[in-house]
Enzyme design. Sequence first.
Site, short mmCIF file in Angstrom:
data_model
loop_
_atom_site.label_atom_id
_atom_site.label_comp_id
_atom_site.label_asym_id
_atom_site.label_seq_id
_atom_site.Cartn_x
_atom_site.Cartn_y
_atom_site.Cartn_z
N CYS A 117 4.23 27.13 -44.56
CA CYS A 117 4.38 26.48 -43.25
C CYS A 117 3.26 25.46 -43.07
O CYS A 117 2.09 25.78 -43.26
CB CYS A 117 4.32 27.54 -42.14
SG CYS A 117 4.38 26.84 -40.48
N CYS A 120 0.87 26.86 -40.11
CA CYS A 120 0.06 28.09 -40.14
C CYS A 120 -0.12 28.68 -41.53
O CYS A 120 -0.77 29.70 -41.68
CB CYS A 120 0.66 29.13 -39.21
SG CYS A 120 2.13 29.94 -39.89
N CYS A 166 9.42 29.50 -38.20
CA CYS A 166 8.38 30.32 -38.83
C CYS A 166 8.09 31.52 -37.94
O CYS A 166 7.82 31.36 -36.75
CB CYS A 166 7.13 29.47 -39.03
SG CYS A 166 5.68 30.41 -39.53
N CYS A 169 4.29 31.31 -36.39
CA CYS A 169 3.83 30.31 -35.40
C CYS A 169 4.96 29.62 -34.66
O CYS A 169 4.71 28.70 -33.88
CB CYS A 169 2.95 29.27 -36.09
SG CYS A 169 3.89 28.03 -37.01
N CYS A 189 18.61 24.64 -44.88
CA CYS A 189 18.43 23.19 -44.93
C CYS A 189 17.16 22.85 -44.16
O CYS A 189 17.15 22.90 -42.93
CB CYS A 189 19.66 22.54 -44.29
SG CYS A 189 19.64 20.76 -44.36
ZN LIG Z 1 4.06 28.76 -39.24
#
Ligand SMILES: [Zn+2]
Length: 203
Positions: A117, A120, A166, A169, A189
Site C-alpha cells: 500500500c 501504509c 486497504c 488504512c 483491477c
Molecule cells: Zn494502506
Amino acid sequence: MFESEVKPDDGLVNLKRRAFLVTSASAVAGLAVWSLRKPRLAQATASKEAPQEVTIVQFSDAGERLRTVHVPKVVKTEDQWRRQLPAGVFDITRHADTEIAYTGKYWNLHDQGVYRCICCDNALFSSETKFDSGTGWPSFWAPIAPENVRSTTDTSYGMARTAVSCTECDAHLGHVFDDGPEPTRLRYCMNSASLRFVAHKTA
Ligand SMILES: [Zn+2]
C-alpha cells in the site's frame, strides 16, 4: 389522530388544540436541536477512543508470509494524507479516483515482488497472482492475503461495483470483478498509484 386535528377544513379552533400545537412545535424544535448536537457529540467521543484494531497478515519483501497481527488502524486527517502523498495519489487513494488506463507504473510490469500500500505499506498483492488483463491497469486474481484488503459496494457513476480498499488504512485501491482467470475467476483491477512495488532481491 394528529392529521385529523390539524385538517384545514376543521373549523373548530379552541385553546386546547392551540396548546397541543404549541407543544408539538416545541417538541419538534427540541428534536432538531438534539439532532444537530448529536453528530458533534459522537465525533468528540470517537476522537477520544483508541483507534480501531484490524487484523492483517504481514509479509517480508521477499513475499514470505510472516505472521497474522492485530494492529491499530492507520487514521490520518485529510491534511496529513495530502502532505504525505502526491496530488494524484491522494485523489485516488483517499477519494476513490481512478488513474487513466495504460498510464500507471505497473500495468505492464512482470517482475517478481510484492505490491504494498502506497499509504501504509501493508502488503496487498504478489506478482504470483498478477496476470495480463489487457485493461491497462495492474490486475491480480487474488490479494496476497484476504485479510489485507476489504471489499465494499460502490454505486458511484450509476454502476454497481465492488470497491477494494486497504484493511490497514482504508486507501482506495481499485475494484474487483468476476471475469478473472482460474482459480478464483476474480479480477482485482488496481490503480498503480495506490501501490508500491518491492522487487524480490535476487541472490
Ligand atoms: Zn494502506
